[in-house]
Design a protein around this motif. Structure first.
Motif, PDB file in Angstrom:
ATOM      1  N   GLU A  40       5.837  -3.548  -2.991  1.00  0.00           N
ATOM      2  CA  GLU A  40       4.716  -3.636  -2.067  1.00  0.00           C
ATOM      3  C   GLU A  40       4.255  -4.996  -1.521  1.00  0.00           C
ATOM      4  OE1 GLU A  40       0.411  -4.128  -1.535  1.00  0.00           O
ATOM      5  OE2 GLU A  40       1.475  -5.028  -3.058  1.00  0.00           O
ATOM      6  N   ASN A 113       6.406  -0.510   0.466  1.00  0.00           N
ATOM      7  CA  ASN A 113       5.167   0.119   0.875  1.00  0.00           C
ATOM      8  C   ASN A 113       4.458  -1.215   1.561  1.00  0.00           C
ATOM      9  OD1 ASN A 113       2.139   0.976  -0.951  1.00  0.00           O
ATOM     10  ND2 ASN A 113       2.381   0.453   1.238  1.00  0.00           N
ATOM     11  N   LEU A 146       6.921   3.039   3.700  1.00  0.00           N
ATOM     12  CA  LEU A 146       5.400   3.712   3.821  1.00  0.00           C
ATOM     13  C   LEU A 146       4.395   2.792   4.360  1.00  0.00           C
ATOM     14  CD1 LEU A 146       3.274   5.883   2.854  1.00  0.00           C
ATOM     15  CD2 LEU A 146       3.342   4.626   0.718  1.00  0.00           C
ATOM     16  N   SER A 148       0.359   1.427   4.407  1.00  0.00           N
ATOM     17  CA  SER A 148      -0.955   1.802   3.830  1.00  0.00           C
ATOM     18  C   SER A 148      -1.924   0.871   4.391  1.00  0.00           C
ATOM     19  CB  SER A 148      -0.718   1.881   2.325  1.00  0.00           C
ATOM     20  OG  SER A 148      -0.363   0.602   1.867  1.00  0.00           O
TER      21      SER A 148
END
Length: 246
Positions: A40, A113, A146, A148
């Protein structure tokens, strides 16, 4: 989107967690060295709209720069040392751009992420431009990325700019209308602070069809409890300690 979820359940927070300077290429390499298959990291826009990695709105904590990041061009940011603040071992580690990290993730087969982290007042444009860049950089490998954000505005702009990419809404405290927010933004996942999540909320999120990711979990016992609740993945700074749970 949630039906095709394939993210590993351990995600290295900001790359290397405690072991390497956050949001750097050295951090991503550290995650790989410890067997992690997902990372991330935080992405902002420079003053000239170049996507790069940084968590804070100011440069002082994690670089040798000073003051707000927002007015800096990429040419200025690209010269900053983003490693010395942690230890002399990482002296000279540069502040990376998104393209550099994307290339490394794809080369190593890492899931990513990408947290959209706008500077104040740049929520919509950051969501749109970062998501468009991600769509280009991960073209053909969308299942391994992903998007976010804590910002509904940024995530809505990402939804418009790159609707094919999976999205996750970040909450510090799960609000009563979390399901309406996640539905409106077409989210695949909901992300919650692990210290503020309870078993009933975890069940509600999963039974509503969303994947559930929890941050930032640095204790093996806590991680095991969360997995028992049905949590799909945890972000961690404690890479060696949690590695066995992968």
């Amino acid at each position: 989107m949630s039906s095709s979820w394939s993210f590993p359940r351990l995600i290295a927070h900001r790359g290397g967690g405690r072991l390497a300077p956050e949001n750097t290429l050295a951090g991503m390499r550290c995650a790989v060295e410890h067997g992690y298959r997902a990372v991330e990291f935080d992405v902002k826009l420079s003053a000239d709209d170049h996507p790069y990695l940084l968590h804070d709105d100011d440069l002082d904590r994690t670089t040798d720069g000073h003051g707000p990041a927002r007015p800096k061009t990429w040419a200025e940011l690209a010269r900053l040392d983003a490693g010395s603040w942690l230890s002399a071992r990482f002296a000279g580690e540069l502040l990376p751009d998104l393209a550099t990290i994307a290339a490394y993730c794809r080369e190593q087969g890492l899931w990513a992420n990408v947290e959209i982290k706008p500077c104040p007042g740049r929520e919509e444009e950051t969501g749109a431009l970062v998501s468009a860049a991600v769509a280009t950089l991960w073209a053909g490998g969308e299942e391994k990325v992903l998007l976010s954000s804590f910002s509904e505005t940024a995530l809505a702009a990402a939804q418009q700019a790159a609707p094919q990419l999976a999205r996750g809404m970040l909450f510090e405290v799960l609000p009563p209308d979390w399901a309406a927010i996640a539905a409106r933004l077409g989210c695949a996942s909901v992300h919650v602070d692990g210290e503020r999540l309870n078993a009933e909320q975890a069940t509600a999120i999963r039974s509503s069809g969303y994947r559930l990711l929890v941050y930032t979990v640095n204790n093996t016992t806590a991680a095991e409890r969360l997995f028992e609740w049905g949590v799909d993945g945890v972000f961690t700074d404690a890479l060696p300690e949690l590695a066995a749970l992968g």
